[in-house]
Write an enzyme that holds these catalytic residues in place. Structure first.
Site, PDB file in Angstrom:
ATOM      1  N   ARG A 169      -8.388  -6.587  13.533  1.00  0.00           N
ATOM      2  CA  ARG A 169      -8.616  -5.924  12.243  1.00  0.00           C
ATOM      3  C   ARG A 169      -8.766  -6.983  11.154  1.00  0.00           C
ATOM      4  O   ARG A 169      -8.230  -8.088  11.250  1.00  0.00           O
ATOM      5  CB  ARG A 169      -7.444  -4.994  11.910  1.00  0.00           C
ATOM      6  CG  ARG A 169      -7.112  -3.989  12.997  1.00  0.00           C
ATOM      7  CD  ARG A 169      -8.238  -2.996  13.235  1.00  0.00           C
ATOM      8  NE  ARG A 169      -8.460  -2.160  12.064  1.00  0.00           N
ATOM      9  CZ  ARG A 169      -7.771  -1.032  11.829  1.00  0.00           C
ATOM     10  NH1 ARG A 169      -6.795  -0.654  12.633  1.00  0.00           N
ATOM     11  NH2 ARG A 169      -8.047  -0.308  10.759  1.00  0.00           N
ATOM     12  N   LYS A 226      -0.972   9.415  11.805  1.00  0.00           N
ATOM     13  CA  LYS A 226      -2.381   9.544  11.458  1.00  0.00           C
ATOM     14  C   LYS A 226      -3.081  10.621  12.279  1.00  0.00           C
ATOM     15  O   LYS A 226      -4.311  10.692  12.317  1.00  0.00           O
ATOM     16  CB  LYS A 226      -3.080   8.190  11.634  1.00  0.00           C
ATOM     17  CG  LYS A 226      -2.550   7.130  10.664  1.00  0.00           C
ATOM     18  CD  LYS A 226      -3.453   5.920  10.568  1.00  0.00           C
ATOM     19  CE  LYS A 226      -3.356   5.037  11.778  1.00  0.00           C
ATOM     20  NZ  LYS A 226      -4.190   3.821  11.649  1.00  0.00           N
ATOM     21  N   PRO A 239      -8.891   6.479   6.115  1.00  0.00           N
ATOM     22  CA  PRO A 239      -7.820   7.423   6.424  1.00  0.00           C
ATOM     23  C   PRO A 239      -6.585   6.721   6.992  1.00  0.00           C
ATOM     24  O   PRO A 239      -6.657   6.074   8.027  1.00  0.00           O
ATOM     25  CB  PRO A 239      -8.454   8.345   7.474  1.00  0.00           C
ATOM     26  CG  PRO A 239      -9.929   8.191   7.290  1.00  0.00           C
ATOM     27  CD  PRO A 239     -10.120   6.759   6.879  1.00  0.00           C
ATOM     28  N   GLU A 240      -5.484   6.818   6.280  1.00  0.00           N
ATOM     29  CA  GLU A 240      -4.204   6.322   6.780  1.00  0.00           C
ATOM     30  C   GLU A 240      -3.204   7.462   6.664  1.00  0.00           C
ATOM     31  O   GLU A 240      -3.586   8.603   6.386  1.00  0.00           O
ATOM     32  CB  GLU A 240      -3.780   5.073   6.009  1.00  0.00           C
ATOM     33  CG  GLU A 240      -4.836   3.972   6.088  1.00  0.00           C
ATOM     34  CD  GLU A 240      -4.303   2.566   5.929  1.00  0.00           C
ATOM     35  OE1 GLU A 240      -3.084   2.359   6.035  1.00  0.00           O
ATOM     36  OE2 GLU A 240      -5.119   1.655   5.717  1.00  0.00           O
TER      37      GLU A 240
END
Length: 259
Positions: free
Chosen positions: A249, A51, A2-3
């Site tokens: 990340r 987001k 999900p972005e």
């Protein structure tokens, strides 16, 4: 993953199903809001902010964030849920439709008048009606010493870019992810590319940053560590990068195409 584009589409789907309708039931399966009942309240709208997802219901806002695994799904009357019930964190019902939030990373209910408390820190929203490219570029350039990859992920600078887009933006602009923002020559061009990428994907569930929708050709570098660069054939390298220890990340780059 999900972005900003995924959350935008989710908000639009939720809005089309719920807006203007009165809740017949609500169920919040988190301790802080377990006794809250919004039945009888009207769903005014569902919108995204970066987001973050905002269901505005009566005088309240149901604020959620999908994080890595979250999703809001719609089910017609009596339809079986496609995900396990134990993963459900919120259930909103209108006649003939159930909206269920599964594995939500954040879920809270607050007065709509206090929304700025949870989204006011965000930078310009790449898919928002108030998108401000100049302000986004200014914010990105405000910390010249941090890596461009880290800057792109900072939602306070521009809202909506996640790990997929941060990797892809660095590749398309030919930037090594560790390059300091102070050495990025054309920040407005980077911002413009981010906007174009998210706009191109906001209307479809299958995301592509290459323009190719075939399963193995949808991304330039994301998820392709150790494979051949689609442009030059060089083996892509990978690692982890982040601005805070413990919050790194996954990052992938081409040692030839990115400098």
């Amino acid at each position: 993953m999900p972005e900003g584009d995924t959350v935008y589409r989710t908000a639009r789907q939720q809005h089309e199903a719920l807006a203007g309708r009165v809740l017949t039931a609500s169920d919040f399966r988190v301790p802080a809001f377990a006794t809250l009942d919004l039945a009888g309240e009207t769903v005014h709208e569902v919108v995204s902010r970066g987001k973050h997802l905002l269901h505005r219901i009566g005088a309240f806002t149901v604020h959620s964030h999908l994080k890595m695994e979250g999703a809001w799904r719609l089910f017609r009357g009596g339809e079986r849920w496609t995900l396990p019930a134990f993963q459900a964190r919120a259930v909103l019902e209108v006649p003939g439709v159930q909206s269920v939030g599964f594995q939500l990373g954040t879920l809270e209910v607050l007065p709509t008048a206090e929304e700025e408390r949870v989204v006011g820190h965000l930078g310009p929203d790449l898919l928002g009606a108030d998108w401000d490219a100049a302000e986004a570029a200014r914010r990105l350039a405000s910390d010249p010493g941090i890596p461009v990859f880290v800057a792109l992920l900072d939602q306070r600078k521009l809202a909506g870019v996640g790990n997929v887009y941060a990797n892809e933006l660095c590749y398309v602009r030919g930037l090594l992810p560790t390059r300091p923002m102070g050495e990025v020559e054309d920040v407005p061009a980077l911002v413009s590319l981010a906007h174009r990428m998210l706009v191109a994907n906001r209307g479809r569930w299958t995301r592509s940053t290459t323009g190719d929708l075939r399963p193995d050709r949808r991304s330039w570098v994301y998820g392709r560590t150790g494979r051949a660069c689609l442009r030059c054939g060089t083996t892509l390298e990978g690692g982890e990068l982040g601005g805070v220890e413990g919050q790194e990340r996954v990052v992938t780059w081409c040692p030839r195409c990115q400098r």
